[in-house]
Scaffold this active site. Structure first.
Site, mmCIF file in Angstrom:
data_model
loop_
_atom_site.group_PDB
_atom_site.id
_atom_site.type_symbol
_atom_site.label_atom_id
_atom_site.label_comp_id
_atom_site.label_asym_id
_atom_site.label_seq_id
_atom_site.Cartn_x
_atom_site.Cartn_y
_atom_site.Cartn_z
ATOM 1 N N LYS A 58 -9.699 -25.870 -20.287
ATOM 2 C CA LYS A 58 -11.127 -25.605 -20.512
ATOM 3 C C LYS A 58 -11.355 -24.425 -21.448
ATOM 4 O O LYS A 58 -12.387 -24.312 -22.077
ATOM 5 C CB LYS A 58 -11.819 -25.364 -19.181
ATOM 6 C CG LYS A 58 -12.084 -26.674 -18.468
ATOM 7 C CD LYS A 58 -12.970 -26.492 -17.281
ATOM 8 C CE LYS A 58 -13.242 -27.830 -16.626
ATOM 9 N NZ LYS A 58 -13.081 -27.814 -15.195
HETATM 10 N N1 GLU Z 1 -12.176 -31.224 -9.456
HETATM 11 C C1 GLU Z 1 -10.814 -31.430 -9.831
HETATM 12 C C2 GLU Z 1 -10.587 -31.037 -11.249
HETATM 13 O O1 GLU Z 1 -11.528 -30.962 -12.011
HETATM 14 C C3 GLU Z 1 -10.353 -32.859 -9.778
HETATM 15 C C4 GLU Z 1 -10.524 -33.447 -8.493
HETATM 16 C C5 GLU Z 1 -9.742 -34.685 -8.187
HETATM 17 O O2 GLU Z 1 -9.661 -35.615 -8.993
HETATM 18 O O3 GLU Z 1 -9.305 -34.711 -7.075
HETATM 19 O O4 GLU Z 1 -9.455 -30.813 -11.590
#
Ligand code: GLU
Length: 286
Positions: free
Chosen positions: A256
């Protein structure tokens, strides 16, 4: 959406920065698989990290996903039976799951600092991206069983050493790992009063009746950990599909903090959603 299709997928972004091409690739696959199954897609805002998540990133991710052409049937602003879909608003549910795990003696309080952990892990681990939590710091079994509140301490799941965890990935085939070797006791609750990622995501995928999780291949080890949580909670796990990671021209995995391939940047440069969706990256099966 076909109301009788049992397929339920999800998009689960974390609002700690702008979405990049790698996220777009994974989310597009999730969207396509739900669409092809005539199923339902849920958007869940994984905003648990108080220090790093920001509302402006959450708003931007919804905007960017919609710009790319994705739509979903449940989630923030869509209503649905599981609203709110912001993890920061679901702490009571995670606490309930913490209590169930405590009742089963599946985890223990772990007061060790990072320094203790480093000292207990001897030097040969150098170079490993993720060292195993040292078994020497694991308390006797039964520790923490029946606790009523987590309190201001970290809690770790006690992995069954040597257990083989196998699952059939929808893209990669059979994936096998060994608990205690490929990953160690992992965090399920944080001393700041919040669930760790592994607990929150399992609690939500179960509550939201997700039948298939489409995620990046960087989470393969997390999937193995999560399968142990499903087993400890006596829940059926969903199916899993792991998408290949997107790398930049130098072969470095997108992050990011690298803005060059952020959807926003591409949009500002005049790229259209069609161009992005038609790029070879988006054409492979998964
Ligand atoms: N929120 C997690 C992320 O952005 C991914 C969640 C998932 O796919 O379990 O890395």
């Amino acid at each position: 959406m076909n109301p009788i299709s049992p397929y339920r997928g999800r998009l689960a972004p974390t609002p700690t920065g702008y979405l990049h091409l790698g996220h777009a690739r994974t989310f597009w696959s999730a969207y396509e698989r739900a669409r092809q199954a005539g199923g339902t897609l849920v958007l869940r805002d994984e905003d648990l990290d108080r220090d790093r998540c920001r509302p402006e990133y959450a708003a931007a991710m919804i905007e960017d996903l919609a710009w790319l052409g994705l739509s979903w049937q449940e989630g923030p602003d869509c209503g649905g039976p599981f609203a709110p879909y912001r993890q920061s608003e679901r702490i009571d549910w995670y606490l309930e799951i913490w209590r169930r795990l405590a009742a089963r003696g599946a985890m223990y309080p772990s007061p060790h600092s990072r320094k203790d952990v480093q000292l207990a892990v001897n030097a040969p681990q150098e170079g490993d991206s993720e060292s195993l939590f040292p078994v020497a710091l694991r308390p006797p079994s039964g520790t923490g069983q029946g606790a009523l509140e987590p309190g201001p301490v970290n809690w770790r799941f006690r992995v069954p050493d040597g257990l083989e965890v196998i699952f059939e990935d929808g893209a990669l085939g059979s994936i096998r790992s060994i608990a205690g070797q490929d990953f160690g006791d992992f965090l399920v609750w944080r001393k700041d009063g919040l669930p760790a990622y592994e607990l929150a995501v399992v609690a939500d995928d179960h509550a939201m009746q997700i039948t298939e999780v489409v995620r990046g291949a960087d989470l393969l080890t997390s999937t193995a950990r999560q399968l142990l949580l499903y087993a400890a909670l006596r829940w059926n796990p969903p199916q899993f599909v792991h998408c290949p990671l997107v790398r930049d021209a130098q072969g470095v995995r997108l992050a990011k903090r690298t803005h060059a391939l952020a959807l926003r940047t591409l949009k500002e440069q005049g790229r259209t959603p069609e161009e992005i969706r038609n790029s070879p990256l988006f054409q492979s099966e998964i």
